[in-house]
Design an enzyme around this catalytic site. Structure first.
Site, PDB file in Angstrom:
ATOM      1  N   HIS A  39       6.068 -15.181 -10.576  1.00 28.93           N
ATOM      2  CA  HIS A  39       5.647 -15.463  -9.198  1.00 28.93           C
ATOM      3  C   HIS A  39       6.802 -16.172  -8.488  1.00 28.93           C
ATOM      4  CE1 HIS A  39       3.208 -16.274  -5.803  1.00 28.93           C
ATOM      5  NE2 HIS A  39       2.303 -17.092  -6.297  1.00 28.93           N
TER       6      HIS A  39
ATOM      7  N   HIS B  71       7.121  -5.006  -7.377  1.00 33.49           N
ATOM      8  CA  HIS B  71       6.085  -5.870  -6.808  1.00 33.49           C
ATOM      9  C   HIS B  71       4.726  -5.278  -7.134  1.00 33.49           C
ATOM     10  CE1 HIS B  71       3.910  -8.269  -3.836  1.00 33.49           C
ATOM     11  NE2 HIS B  71       4.959  -9.067  -3.864  1.00 33.49           N
TER      12      HIS B  71
ATOM     13  N   ASP C 112      12.403 -11.905  -3.260  1.00 36.69           N
ATOM     14  CA  ASP C 112      13.243 -12.813  -4.043  1.00 36.69           C
ATOM     15  C   ASP C 112      14.647 -12.277  -4.261  1.00 36.69           C
ATOM     16  OD1 ASP C 112      11.300 -14.798  -4.490  1.00 36.69           O
ATOM     17  OD2 ASP C 112      10.286 -13.406  -5.829  1.00 36.69           O
TER      18      ASP C 112
END
Ligand code: COA
Length: 383
Positions: free
Chosen positions: A226, A265, A319
């Site tokens: 996460h 994802h 990210d």
């Protein structure tokens, strides 16, 4: 589950399970669309501020100019944290993981809040405003304490983003640095039913207090699947070292079926729209200051991942580029996940408030697959 449930009935990872309604965030993973209150994330990033998106999430509406000014003033007025908390943070072991330290400090912050046990809607809102304001002070104090430096007191004359960078580094950021950081906070403020928001809601559904909800969420965000992914991306970039080594490194990883950090994802099967916004800013910085090694390595990784994995819906996620943007702002990679929390506190609080207005205890089930028809064996008779 009922006796007739089958293993196929299990929604592993709760994928596709809808357990509540929300007016905050919409995501279309196939198209790569993210909206808050129906407004595309690209518009929030371009036109709004973290203060405004926080208000919008908490109130489920865009503020008027007066409402925004008042909300901003409340955040500025609530930045200070108790001196006892700062002293305790300063005494944490220097070896602490920053998220461990943040989790502990926020739990302690609740001890100092006279309203912390009040679970009324009004109290949840008032605590949310304080938490949004004070997360910034606590995270900066944790970063400085673990680095052996004294905390820097907040300044009420700076924006939320500028004040955080000031407290973190002791230096006032440039307008461009503050705006870039503000955009990163806007992009991370909420993201539907992600693991940490779900965790906050699960705690809230027992009618527990705001601090417990947020501390639970920090624990969920800490995990590498996460919040920890952008730190892992920077680790990978450091391991690759120079742009000429990127292609061979990534090709070998994909051939060995190893996971590439910052890629893939659960929801997006297309470009994560937040990664496109951050890539544009990373590109902007690169065009002004020359392409850094990091940026050139990321370009190569992106090209190979899209070529080889794009048809399977695997693309760079938020990210992938956020780490380089933070690194450009002089932020160390151990603090990327606390900074994620700095932004997501707004989404956590707004989601808890929304859910508890129509609360139902979350209590799922598991398909029993253990032994049946057994009898207790006395200890002396066991092998
Ligand atoms: N690199 C390489 N392959 C990947 C991948 C990645 N980052 N992410 C997924 N895949 C592949 C898996 O190996 C799997 O392949 P297989 O079907 O041949 O076994 C397939 O895609 C499905 O992966 P799975 O892990 O089951 O999907 P998921 O929905 O659980 O994945 C993540 C979501 C985020 C956990 C996963 O993409 C991941 O671990 N990414 C890296 C960590 C990261 O960046 N997290 C931040 C998310 S914002």
């Amino acid at each position: 589950m009922t006796d007739t449930a089958k293993p196929n009935d299990i929604a592993k990872g709760l994928e596709g399970v809808v357990f509540t309604e929300s007016k905050l965030t919409f995501i279309d993973g196939a198209q790569g669309i993210l909206t808050h209150l129906g407004i595309p994330i690209e518009e929030w990033a371009e036109k709004s501020t973290f203060e405004e998106v926080s208000y919008a999430l908490l109130h489920t509406k865009l503020p008027s100019a007066a409402e925004l000014a008042q909300f901003d003033a409340e955040l500025r007025a609530n930045r200070e944290v108790p001196a006892k908390l700062l002293a305790d943070v300063a005494a944490y072991p220097r070896t602490a993981n920053p998220m461990q330290a943040l989790r502990t400090a926020i739990s302690e912050l609740g001890l100092h809040d006279a309203q912390s046990e009040d679970t009324s809607d009004e109290a949840r809102y008032a605590i949310s405003v304080r938490l949004i304001a004070q997360f910034s002070t606590v995270i900066a104090a944790v970063a400085r304490a673990l680095g052996g430096q004294a905390a820097v007191a907040p300044r009420a004359d700076l924006t939320h983003a500028a004040n955080f960078l000031y407290m973190l580094t002791g230096k006032e950021p440039t307008t461009e640095q503050a705006r870039l950081f503000d955009i990163a906070l806007v992009l991370h403020a909420d993201h539907g039913m992600n693991a940490s928001t779900f965790t906050a809601i699960a705690t809230a559904s027992t009618l527990s207090d705001m601090y417990s909800c947020v501390v639970s969420a920090i624990g969920a965000l800490k995990g590498p699947l996460h919040g920890g992914a952008n730190e892992a991306v920077m680790g990978m970039l450091d391991e690759i070292g120079t742009p000429d080594k990127a292609e061979a490194y990534i090709t070998a990883k994909l051939d060995n079926k190893e996971k590439i950090m910052g890629v893939g994802h659960r929801v997006y099967k297309n470009f994560d729209p937040r990664s496109r916004v951050l890539r544009d800013y990373a590109e902007h910085v690169a065009s002004k200051e020359g392409k850094s090694n990091y940026y050139q390595i990321l370009e190569t990784i992106e090209r190979i991942v899209v070529e080889r994995m794009g048809s399977r819906g695997i693309y760079p996620n938020v990210d992938f580029y956020s780490g380089t943007v933070y690194a450009d702002l002089g932020i160390k990679k151990e603090y990327f996940t606390p900074i994620f929390a700095l932004a997501r506190i707004s989404g956590w609080c707004a989601s808890v408030i929304e859910y508890t207005r129509d609360n139902r205890l979350l209590r799922p089930d598991a398909l029993y697959s253990g032994a049946t028809n057994q009898h207790y064996v006395e200890l002396k008779d066991r092998k």
